[in-house]
Each structure stands twice: as structure tokens, then as C-alpha cells.
Scaffold this motif. Sequence first.
Motif, PDB file in Angstrom:
ATOM      1  N   CYS A 195       0.849  -1.207   0.000  1.00 24.99           N
ATOM      2  CA  CYS A 195       0.000   0.000   0.000  1.00 24.99           C
ATOM      3  C   CYS A 195       0.877   1.246   0.000  1.00 24.99           C
ATOM      4  N   CYS A 251       0.142   2.865   3.846  1.00 25.64           N
ATOM      5  CA  CYS A 251       0.462   2.199   5.117  1.00 25.64           C
ATOM      6  C   CYS A 251       1.365   0.990   4.946  1.00 25.64           C
ATOM      7  N   CYS A 305      -6.546  -1.420  -0.201  1.00 26.47           N
ATOM      8  CA  CYS A 305      -5.751  -1.851   0.950  1.00 26.47           C
ATOM      9  C   CYS A 305      -6.697  -2.341   2.051  1.00 26.47           C
ATOM     10  N   CYS A 359      -5.962   0.229   5.397  1.00 29.80           N
ATOM     11  CA  CYS A 359      -6.373   1.643   5.437  1.00 29.80           C
ATOM     12  C   CYS A 359      -7.471   1.964   4.414  1.00 29.80           C
TER      13      CYS A 359
HETATM   14 ZN   LIG Z   1      -2.971   0.914   3.324  1.00 27.53          ZN
END
Ligand SMILES: [Zn+2]
Length: 436
Positions: free
Chosen positions: A3, A6, A49, A52
Motif C-alpha cells: 500500500c 500504510c 488496501c 487503510c
Molecule cells: Zn494501506
Amino acid sequence: MKCRHCATELLDPADVFIDLGTAPPSNAFLRAEELDRAEARFPLKVFTCSECLLVQVDEVQRCDALFSADYVYFSSYSASWLAHARRYVEQVTQRLSLGPQSLVMEVASNDGYLLQYVAQRGIPCVGVEPTDGTATVARAKGIETMGEFFGRDFARRFAAQRRRADLVLGNNVLAHVPDINDFVAGLREVLAPAGSITLEFPHLLQLVRQCQFDTVYHEHFSYLSLRTVQRILAAHDLVVWDVEELPTHGGSLRVWAQHLAHPRPTSGRVAVMRAKEDAAGMGHPAFYRGLQGRAERIKDHLLAFLIGQKRAGKTVVGYGAAAKGNTLLNFAGVRADLLPYVVDASPHKQGRYLPGSRIPVLSEERLRADKPDFVLVLPWNLRDEISAQLEYAGAWGARLVTAVPALRISAAGASPKSDEAGAGMPYRSFAALGFV
Ligand SMILES: [Zn+2]
């Protein structure tokens, strides 16, 4: 792949949001002499993701490959976008009490389409624009334009050598940066202590609701909600203090952000928008599934329409060589046998060929001369503007067609209310032609 925000591992196929196959970069228009060469195509697969919920393309392209000197998008060629910029400048100068003592910085300032209105008010401003062609046009308008990529390094240098900005704005750039953390860190670095940031981006809620899958292309790295933008800004000590819904690009958000340490009161609209996203299910992975089948239905209906008209001896031409049109045409496999050309107002695109589909881009004069039966409007978000512009085509009975979110046909120059029976009419036509 991890990602962009994150660094959680993105899993194939569990985290796939949509897979559009492969396509060339959407702004890689071809010259005639390039038609005998191969084009580079890259996977166009989008992931969500699981941690997040940032929706993002998987293929990390090198920026210099995507933003070449041939990049041909000039914001000032859209009248409605100019009007949008002018209204924004009126609003923001009043709301933030900007004046001759202030500094306004626009990231991805293009050809100065917006900063020209800031400069007209005597407010100092600077644009950041890495694309030579558009930056040169902005400078010719008297807009100071720095030919660099915006990020933490640039922002630190600028703040040290010049000053911090009272307003930092970015329209349709947050979604287009590959390293979103570096970009947001730069916003924080260059923002004055009591300054504000405004960011506009297409709202992921509308993308999913309206099945706007054609807004997916390689240069569009992230697909954003208020939820994810709040999370990414918070990771850099920035906080959203207001949010507005805008009609641009099929439904956008404009967020107003500031340093965590200098909080203006938070508008009630922030909680209202978060509640709206939550009510739609944007906090849960299920919201991010199901787009693939809906996109394939749109593709099927468009192809059935184009093949049906060809068999019936009718002509269909395209209008607006926009990035979203390239995604649609490449995903649907439409070539010049079904759509002989696309007209576009920008002289920088005329005489070239669409990437992938290789459909020629011509001036509107050709459409006036040929008097086609149907005009397929590729930038559906500008449908009303284009319909008004094509009012003259109503004289020979031309009809406008848009494919997203569903095939829609209306008379050229007609108001949105006068659609021909919405989606029902074309479906019956397909059935009569044996396609559905
Ligand atoms: Zn993420």
C-alpha cells in the motif's frame, strides 16, 4: 506490492477493486510517424488496501515516463473548468482574507488557468508544474511557475529560501501523485502556521455508485474518500476542518485542511460527509467489490450500440479526447472501424492518435462537415457543456450518446430532461438488432 500509504501487502486477487487489463498511459497520444511502432502497455489493475482502505493502482510508473514533454492536457481549454477556478478564487480569497501580504501556492498549476485569477486580485502567487509545455504557457501569462515535482524536498527548500504559503491548493493532483506520503509531507512543510490547504479530488463514493470505472488510468494512482484523506493527512499532523461536495469530474470533494496545532473550528459538514460515507458502507471491504461486473455490462452495451449502428448504416463519431475516453475505448476494444475519429477542441491533440485504440483526433470542423448520426461524448462529466456546444448538430438530427454510468441517448442541444426514454430505448434497439 505494498500500500502506498500504510505499506500493508496488497493481495491478488483478494484485494482487487477492478482489473481493466493492459493499456498505454492515457496521455501518450501518438503522432502519425509513430503508428508503425509498438506501444508500451501496462497492467491497469486497482487494489483496495485491507488495512487503510486506500484504493490504488498497482503499477508504479516512473514519473518522467508519464509526464513527458509531449503531455498535452491544457486546463484552459475547458470553459467550465475555468469558471470553476474563477468561482473558487472568489470564495477562497474572502474566506481566508487573502491579500497583497499573502502567498498562494498551487501544486500542479498547469497553464495558469487558476492562478491568473489570483494574480488579477493582486495576491502574490506561485505555481509548481513539472510539465514544460503547460508551465511555459503559464509564464507567458505572467504567473511565476517552478518547473519541479512537488514533494517534501521541494517544499523544504522553498520554505527555507522564500517563505511559507498562506494557501496551498491542489486540484486533481493528490490522486495523481505516486508517493502520497511524500506529497502530503511537502504540504505540511510549505504551509504557514495559520495557513490552509485545499485539495480537490474525485470522490470514490461517486466512482463506485456511478460505476465511473473509466476514471481509472495509470496516472491516477489513488481513489480517495474523505475517510482515507483524513487518515493520510493525520499521519502528517494535518487535519480537515471543512469539506464541500462539488459536481466536477462526476462528483468531487474539496477538503480544507490545516496544521493540527492551529485548529480553526471544524465545520459540521465534515461529520455529515463521514456519516454519508459510513452509511454507504465505505468502512467495510464489501463496498469495494462488484465494480468489475458492472464495468463489463457498460462495455457490452457500448459495443452492442456501436456494432448495431454500423450494421444499420449509421455513423458514430467521438467527442473529447479525454483520459477517461481512452480507458473506456481500450477496455471495450473499440477501434476506428467502430468509431472512425474523435474531435477535440485542443489543437495540441488534433492530428494525433489516441493511445491504444489509435483512433485519429480531428478538429470539430470535420464533425460539422460529416454530419454524423450520433456523437459519443467521452468526457461524460462535460455532457451538458458539450451538448450546448453541439446545438448546431441538432439541425441534422444528430444525437448525443454517453456510455457511463449507463448508455444514454439524447438530441444534440437538448436539456438533460429530454432524454429519449433513458436506458429503455437503447436496450430495445439492441434486442431488435439481436445483440441482447
Ligand atoms: Zn494501506
